[in-house]
Design an enzyme around this catalytic site. Structure first.
Site, mmCIF file in Angstrom:
data_model
loop_
_atom_site.group_PDB
_atom_site.id
_atom_site.type_symbol
_atom_site.label_atom_id
_atom_site.label_comp_id
_atom_site.label_asym_id
_atom_site.label_seq_id
_atom_site.Cartn_x
_atom_site.Cartn_y
_atom_site.Cartn_z
ATOM 1 N N ASP A 9 9.789 14.007 -9.457
ATOM 2 C CA ASP A 9 9.501 12.685 -8.900
ATOM 3 C C ASP A 9 10.061 11.637 -9.859
ATOM 4 O O ASP A 9 10.252 11.918 -11.051
ATOM 5 C CB ASP A 9 7.995 12.475 -8.725
ATOM 6 N N SER A 10 10.278 10.443 -9.331
ATOM 7 C CA SER A 10 10.769 9.354 -10.170
ATOM 8 C C SER A 10 9.718 8.928 -11.198
ATOM 9 O O SER A 10 10.055 8.287 -12.188
ATOM 10 C CB SER A 10 11.175 8.161 -9.305
ATOM 11 N N CYS A 72 9.379 13.106 -4.001
ATOM 12 C CA CYS A 72 9.683 11.682 -4.049
ATOM 13 C C CYS A 72 10.380 11.333 -2.742
ATOM 14 O O CYS A 72 11.407 11.923 -2.415
ATOM 15 C CB CYS A 72 10.599 11.399 -5.236
ATOM 16 N N GLU A 154 0.624 1.561 -10.242
ATOM 17 C CA GLU A 154 1.030 1.897 -11.615
ATOM 18 C C GLU A 154 0.394 0.965 -12.646
ATOM 19 O O GLU A 154 0.247 1.332 -13.803
ATOM 20 C CB GLU A 154 2.557 1.894 -11.728
ATOM 21 N N CYS A 188 5.099 7.252 0.856
ATOM 22 C CA CYS A 188 5.355 7.144 -0.581
ATOM 23 C C CYS A 188 4.194 7.837 -1.270
ATOM 24 O O CYS A 188 3.031 7.626 -0.898
ATOM 25 C CB CYS A 188 5.439 5.684 -1.020
ATOM 26 N N HIS A 190 2.778 7.415 -4.011
ATOM 27 C CA HIS A 190 1.810 6.557 -4.712
ATOM 28 C C HIS A 190 0.695 6.084 -3.778
ATOM 29 O O HIS A 190 -0.422 5.813 -4.224
ATOM 30 C CB HIS A 190 2.493 5.307 -5.269
#
Length: 269
Positions: A9-10, A72, A154, A188, A190
């Site tokens: 993943d990024s 991702c 984040e 996504c 996240h």
């Protein structure tokens, strides 16, 4: 030669997918690689995402992985197909998260109206729309980019007033496209961390899909049906975590996504 399953993943988001994969397939060895030094991917060009993703995938190959999962959405949207078509060494496999999410979407929507909430890069690629309509041409797909959601997660601002304001505005924008949407895909990795907030602004009769369970179930099925891949995956239950950024910082933030403490090492790709 057998090797661990690579999860790429990024940054941290892929840990929400990895957590479910590891839960359902605990017998395998895994290496997680987060390219935190170059995050975010969602705003970068196709060419840049492709190059970054390819570098990380080949690093996982160097570490012994024969199968790599792109956990991702941006990498799956912008890089997966090109890597599969042009770059794979013999005996190596790379899979993404978009197809496992889209191929069973008909099990959830009754009105054939599906909403996609994703990064700008994923929305611009139209990957979800293309994949869903490949399987189910009758389904109408409505997309909305949520570029502020990843920074909210984040920066650990999930419960802030700003998070509520931003999420409410984005969800309203999606439903302005169609008030008949009955299924929303959080496209996504996240976004599941914002689920308690998201649920407050989505009508109760709308199904919200996170990717972790869907991807884990599809991977289990894939390994059951592809013995040539399954047999080259090692099974000692060993987990390793790598980041291209600071390892201590990664360990601290990763626990929010993975929901348990981990030990990480820095790696250069």
């Amino acid at each position: 030669m057998q090797g661990p399953i690579g999860i790429f993943d990024s940054g941290y988001g892929g840990l929400t997918v990895f957590k479910e994969i590891q839960k359902k397939l605990p017998q395998y060895d895994y290496i997680y690689l987060g390219d935190n030094a170059r995050v975010p991917y969602g705003i970068r060009s196709f060419e840049t995402v492709y190059e970054y993703t390819k570098e990380c995938v080949f690093k996982l190959f160097d570490l012994g992985c024969n199968l790599v999962i792109l956990a991702c959405n941006t990498a799956s949207a912008k890089a997966l197909r090109t890597i599969q078509q042009n770059d794979l060494p013999a005996g190596k496999k790379v899979l993404g998260v978009i197809r496992p999410t889209t191929e069973s979407i008909n099990e959830y929507t009754t009105r054939n109206k599906v909403g996609i909430l994703a990064t700008s890069g994923t929305v611009l690629s139209e990957s979800y729309k293309i994949e869903i309509n490949k399987f189910y041409p009758e389904i109408d797909v409505f997309q909305h980019a949520c570029p502020l959601w990843v920074p909210l997660v984040e920066n650990n601002e999930i419960n802030s007033k700003a998070a509520h304001d931003i999420v409410e505005k984005d969800i309203n924008s999606l439903f302005l496209q169609s008030n008949e949407i009955d299924t929303i895909v959080l496209a996504c990795t996240h976004y599941p961390l914002l689920l308690p907030v998201i649920k407050q602004y989505v009508p109760e009769n709308v199904t919200i899909l996170s990717q972790g369970n869907l991807v884990a179930d599809k991977l289990k099925s894939y390994l059951n049906h592809h013995s040539e891949v399954e047999t080259i995956c090692s099974k000692n239950g060993v987990l390793k975590f790598y980041t291209t950024d600071d390892a201590k910082s990664f360990e601290t933030n990763a626990s929010i996504f993975y929901e348990q403490k981990i030990h990480a090492s820095h790696i250069i790709v």
